[in-house]
Write a protein that holds these residues in place. Structure first.
Motif, PDB file in Angstrom:
ATOM      1  N   THR A   1      27.650  -8.202  31.670  1.00 21.26           N
ATOM      2  CA  THR A   1      27.486  -7.262  30.568  1.00 21.26           C
ATOM      3  C   THR A   1      28.753  -6.464  30.357  1.00 21.26           C
ATOM      4  OG1 THR A   1      26.653  -5.551  32.024  1.00 21.26           O
ATOM      5  CG2 THR A   1      25.015  -6.994  31.018  1.00 21.26           C
ATOM      6  N   ASP A   2      29.022  -6.125  29.105  1.00 21.39           N
ATOM      7  CA  ASP A   2      30.189  -5.304  28.788  1.00 21.39           C
ATOM      8  C   ASP A   2      30.033  -3.897  29.349  1.00 21.39           C
ATOM      9  OD1 ASP A   2      31.364  -7.389  27.411  1.00 21.39           O
ATOM     10  OD2 ASP A   2      30.586  -6.717  25.472  1.00 21.39           O
ATOM     11  N   GLY A   3      28.777  -3.430  29.507  1.00 18.18           N
ATOM     12  CA  GLY A   3      28.550  -2.064  29.945  1.00 18.18           C
ATOM     13  C   GLY A   3      28.554  -1.876  31.449  1.00 18.18           C
ATOM     14  N   SER A   4      28.632  -2.955  32.202  1.00 18.79           N
ATOM     15  CA  SER A   4      28.628  -2.804  33.657  1.00 18.79           C
ATOM     16  C   SER A   4      29.964  -2.269  34.120  1.00 18.79           C
ATOM     17  CB  SER A   4      28.361  -4.141  34.341  1.00 18.79           C
ATOM     18  OG  SER A   4      27.056  -4.566  34.082  1.00 18.79           O
TER      19      SER A   4
ATOM     20  N   TRP B   1      15.229 -12.841  34.892  1.00 28.05           N
ATOM     21  CA  TRP B   1      16.558 -12.445  35.355  1.00 28.05           C
ATOM     22  C   TRP B   1      16.368 -11.208  36.204  1.00 28.05           C
ATOM     23  CZ3 TRP B   1      20.793 -15.315  34.783  1.00 28.05           C
ATOM     24  CH2 TRP B   1      22.025 -14.742  35.147  1.00 28.05           C
ATOM     25  N   ILE B   2      17.191 -11.038  37.209  1.00 28.09           N
ATOM     26  CA  ILE B   2      17.074  -9.877  38.105  1.00 28.09           C
ATOM     27  C   ILE B   2      18.368  -9.078  38.016  1.00 28.09           C
ATOM     28  CG2 ILE B   2      16.704  -9.113  40.481  1.00 28.09           C
ATOM     29  CD1 ILE B   2      15.356 -11.921  40.915  1.00 28.09           C
ATOM     30  N   GLY B   3      18.274  -7.798  37.606  1.00 36.44           N
ATOM     31  CA  GLY B   3      19.451  -6.943  37.463  1.00 36.44           C
ATOM     32  C   GLY B   3      20.069  -7.049  36.076  1.00 36.44           C
ATOM     33  N   ASN B   4      21.278  -6.509  35.933  1.00 34.11           N
ATOM     34  CA  ASN B   4      21.973  -6.484  34.645  1.00 34.11           C
ATOM     35  C   ASN B   4      22.286  -7.892  34.159  1.00 34.11           C
ATOM     36  OD1 ASN B   4      22.127  -3.659  34.709  1.00 34.11           O
ATOM     37  ND2 ASN B   4      24.054  -3.708  35.827  1.00 34.11           N
ATOM     38  N   GLY B   5      22.291  -8.070  32.844  1.00 27.77           N
ATOM     39  CA  GLY B   5      22.657  -9.365  32.288  1.00 27.77           C
ATOM     40  C   GLY B   5      22.728  -9.321  30.784  1.00 27.77           C
TER      41      GLY B   5
ATOM     42  N   GLY C   1      11.272   1.579  37.142  1.00 30.89           N
ATOM     43  CA  GLY C   1      12.482   1.898  36.394  1.00 30.89           C
ATOM     44  C   GLY C   1      12.389   1.457  34.953  1.00 30.89           C
ATOM     45  N   SER C   2      13.539   1.049  34.387  1.00 28.81           N
ATOM     46  CA  SER C   2      13.569   0.676  32.977  1.00 28.81           C
ATOM     47  C   SER C   2      14.702  -0.309  32.708  1.00 28.81           C
ATOM     48  CB  SER C   2      13.758   1.924  32.099  1.00 28.81           C
ATOM     49  OG  SER C   2      15.009   2.524  32.392  1.00 28.81           O
ATOM     50  N   VAL C   3      14.622  -0.914  31.528  1.00 29.16           N
ATOM     51  CA  VAL C   3      15.682  -1.798  31.034  1.00 29.16           C
ATOM     52  C   VAL C   3      16.099  -1.274  29.672  1.00 29.16           C
ATOM     53  CG1 VAL C   3      16.296  -4.131  30.280  1.00 29.16           C
ATOM     54  CG2 VAL C   3      14.807  -3.831  32.254  1.00 29.16           C
ATOM     55  N   GLN C   4      17.389  -1.000  29.505  1.00 31.84           N
ATOM     56  CA  GLN C   4      17.938  -0.627  28.202  1.00 31.84           C
ATOM     57  C   GLN C   4      18.463  -1.906  27.566  1.00 31.84           C
ATOM     58  OE1 GLN C   4      20.890   2.222  29.415  1.00 31.84           O
ATOM     59  NE2 GLN C   4      19.530   3.924  28.955  1.00 31.84           N
ATOM     60  N   VAL C   5      18.006  -2.185  26.347  1.00 32.45           N
ATOM     61  CA  VAL C   5      18.361  -3.423  25.662  1.00 32.45           C
ATOM     62  C   VAL C   5      19.214  -3.090  24.447  1.00 32.45           C
ATOM     63  CG1 VAL C   5      17.454  -5.482  24.520  1.00 32.45           C
ATOM     64  CG2 VAL C   5      16.173  -4.438  26.408  1.00 32.45           C
TER      65      VAL C   5
ATOM     66  N   ARG D   1      25.742 -15.585  12.239  1.00 29.52           N
ATOM     67  CA  ARG D   1      24.769 -16.303  13.063  1.00 29.52           C
ATOM     68  C   ARG D   1      24.871 -15.941  14.534  1.00 29.52           C
ATOM     69  NH1 ARG D   1      23.144 -21.577  11.840  1.00 29.52           N
ATOM     70  NH2 ARG D   1      24.106 -22.196  13.778  1.00 29.52           N
ATOM     71  N   ASP D   2      25.787 -15.072  14.929  1.00 26.57           N
ATOM     72  CA  ASP D   2      25.977 -14.791  16.346  1.00 26.57           C
ATOM     73  C   ASP D   2      25.437 -13.418  16.723  1.00 26.57           C
ATOM     74  OD1 ASP D   2      28.030 -13.714  14.743  1.00 26.57           O
ATOM     75  OD2 ASP D   2      29.275 -13.385  16.501  1.00 26.57           O
ATOM     76  N   PHE D   3      24.851 -13.364  17.917  1.00 25.57           N
ATOM     77  CA  PHE D   3      24.292 -12.132  18.447  1.00 25.57           C
ATOM     78  C   PHE D   3      24.607 -12.050  19.926  1.00 25.57           C
ATOM     79  CE2 PHE D   3      21.664 -12.795  14.769  1.00 25.57           C
ATOM     80  CZ  PHE D   3      21.368 -11.523  14.321  1.00 25.57           C
ATOM     81  N   GLN D   4      24.748 -10.835  20.434  1.00 29.64           N
ATOM     82  CA  GLN D   4      24.819 -10.626  21.878  1.00 29.64           C
ATOM     83  C   GLN D   4      23.659  -9.721  22.249  1.00 29.64           C
ATOM     84  OE1 GLN D   4      28.377  -9.009  23.616  1.00 29.64           O
ATOM     85  NE2 GLN D   4      27.534  -9.134  25.668  1.00 29.64           N
ATOM     86  N   PHE D   5      22.945 -10.123  23.282  1.00 33.77           N
ATOM     87  CA  PHE D   5      21.819  -9.375  23.795  1.00 33.77           C
ATOM     88  C   PHE D   5      22.205  -8.885  25.187  1.00 33.77           C
ATOM     89  CE2 PHE D   5      20.537 -12.693  20.973  1.00 33.77           C
ATOM     90  CZ  PHE D   5      19.583 -12.115  20.144  1.00 33.77           C
ATOM     91  N   THR D   6      22.161  -7.565  25.419  1.00 32.53           N
ATOM     92  CA  THR D   6      22.556  -6.999  26.705  1.00 32.53           C
ATOM     93  C   THR D   6      21.383  -6.236  27.301  1.00 32.53           C
ATOM     94  OG1 THR D   6      24.814  -6.740  25.893  1.00 32.53           O
ATOM     95  CG2 THR D   6      24.227  -5.505  27.857  1.00 32.53           C
ATOM     96  N   ALA D   7      21.127  -6.454  28.580  1.00 26.59           N
ATOM     97  CA  ALA D   7      20.081  -5.725  29.300  1.00 26.59           C
ATOM     98  C   ALA D   7      20.726  -5.005  30.483  1.00 26.59           C
ATOM     99  CB  ALA D   7      19.006  -6.679  29.791  1.00 26.59           C
ATOM    100  N   HIS D   8      20.567  -3.697  30.507  1.00 26.48           N
ATOM    101  CA  HIS D   8      21.107  -2.873  31.590  1.00 26.48           C
ATOM    102  C   HIS D   8      19.911  -2.282  32.337  1.00 26.48           C
ATOM    103  CE1 HIS D   8      23.905  -0.307  33.736  1.00 26.48           C
ATOM    104  NE2 HIS D   8      23.029   0.657  33.562  1.00 26.48           N
ATOM    105  N   THR D   9      19.765  -2.645  33.604  1.00 27.86           N
ATOM    106  CA  THR D   9      18.616  -2.184  34.380  1.00 27.86           C
ATOM    107  C   THR D   9      18.940  -0.894  35.120  1.00 27.86           C
ATOM    108  OG1 THR D   9      19.284  -3.542  36.288  1.00 27.86           O
ATOM    109  CG2 THR D   9      17.769  -4.547  34.704  1.00 27.86           C
ATOM    110  N   SER D  10      17.922  -0.051  35.276  1.00 27.70           N
ATOM    111  CA  SER D  10      18.116   1.204  36.004  1.00 27.70           C
ATOM    112  C   SER D  10      18.212   0.962  37.509  1.00 27.70           C
ATOM    113  CB  SER D  10      16.980   2.183  35.693  1.00 27.70           C
ATOM    114  OG  SER D  10      15.738   1.647  36.115  1.00 27.70           O
ATOM    115  N   ASP D  11      17.816  -0.226  37.965  1.00 25.50           N
ATOM    116  CA  ASP D  11      17.911  -0.603  39.376  1.00 25.50           C
ATOM    117  C   ASP D  11      18.215  -2.095  39.438  1.00 25.50           C
ATOM    118  OD1 ASP D  11      16.437  -1.729  41.964  1.00 25.50           O
ATOM    119  OD2 ASP D  11      16.906   0.393  42.317  1.00 25.50           O
ATOM    120  N   PRO D  12      19.095  -2.531  40.331  1.00 22.47           N
ATOM    121  CA  PRO D  12      19.473  -3.947  40.374  1.00 22.47           C
ATOM    122  C   PRO D  12      18.354  -4.888  40.809  1.00 22.47           C
ATOM    123  CG  PRO D  12      20.564  -2.740  42.146  1.00 22.47           C
ATOM    124  CD  PRO D  12      19.856  -1.726  41.289  1.00 22.47           C
TER     125      PRO D  12
END
Length: 161
Positions: A34-37, A67-71, A94-98, A130-141
């Protein structure tokens, strides 16, 4: 004609495996860092189960069962004239920010219960590109999550007799 040597092909395959490439049904999507990691926020890894029920094959842009953790995932298979429905399910506390990137970005947060699956979704309107990026940032790995990205095609009208 330019050819790729077997060594280069194997190196690309290994590199793709390290990034956690996800096979898709209707296009190209791949999990990637992820770009945000930042420092101390490791990239996650594939799980072995399924968080969300499978989606209809004909409507799926891509699906990551677990998936487990950020991705994140990238796809270039969207139909420009249809909206995209993105659903994320998670569990583990916890939570996942998408974040859905593109010309019509969208952000949402999913709360992840410990013993059940929390679900959140967003509809991204149809837009050029046609392109998208989907990012998931988890509050805990250790949080497990899955994602389905769909473009629901309108029903085809049957001719009346």
């Amino acid at each position: 004609m330019k050819t790729t040597s077997p060594t280069k092909t194997r190196a690309l395959a290994v590199a793709a495996g390290v990034l956690g490439v996800s096979v898709t049904l209707l296009g190209t999507a791949s999990a990637q860092p992820t770009d945000g990691s930042g420092p101390g926020e490791p990239f996650g890894h594939p799980g072995t189960g399924r968080i969300l029920p499978p989606s209809p094959d004909e409507d799926t842009i891509f699906s990551i069962p677990e998936w487990i953790g950020n991705g994140s995932a990238v796809t270039a298979s969207a139909i420009e004239t249809l909206p995209i429905d993105v659903t994320v399910g998670c569990q583990g506390g916890g939570s996942v920010q998408v974040h859905v990137g593109g010309q019509a970005p969208a952000d949402f947060t999913v709360q992840c219960p410990v013993d059940s699956v929390g679900v959140g979704s967003v509809r991204v309107p149809a837009r050029p590109g046609r392109d998208f990026q989907f990012t998931a940032h988890t509050s805990d790995p250790s949080i497990h999550w899955g994602i389905n990205a769909l473009q629901i095609r309108p029903p085809v009208d049957s001719p009346t007799d």
